[in-house]
Design a protein around this motif. Sequence first.
Motif: not given
Length: 126
Positions: A34-56
């Motif tokens: 979804y845009g710049p994110f990979r959206v990891v959906s959890l069972g309670n409707g919350v998501s972890l939106d993983v974004v590329q941050a580089g090396e830091t």
Amino acid sequence: MSVHLNHTIVEAKDRDGTAAFLVDVLGLEPAPVYGPFRVVSLGNGVSLDVVQAGETVHPQHYAFLVGEEEFDEILGRIKSRGLTYWADPFHQEPDRINTNDGGRGVYWSDPNGHNLEIITVPYGGF
């Protein structure tokens, strides 16, 4: 309406690899883009939106409340991947789980250094 957490951003050196790691270890559905994110959906409707941050990456702590069966399954995947796990957040008690608040808990690290945790009972036993 009461306040609910909807999503949070997880920084990653490798967005796709980190999302795949989370999905695999936690036993979740594949994470769509979804845009710049990979959206990891959890069972309670919350998501972890993983974004590329580089090396830091700024390591964070993410805790997941799971049932007893899911705990065993996730711990099994942690062990089968050869990941080190600890009973405590400071990583002083390797290869152990805790029984805080009458439940079970364990910590492990993701490839970015984030401190991940699964617990079967919320803190305080609520």
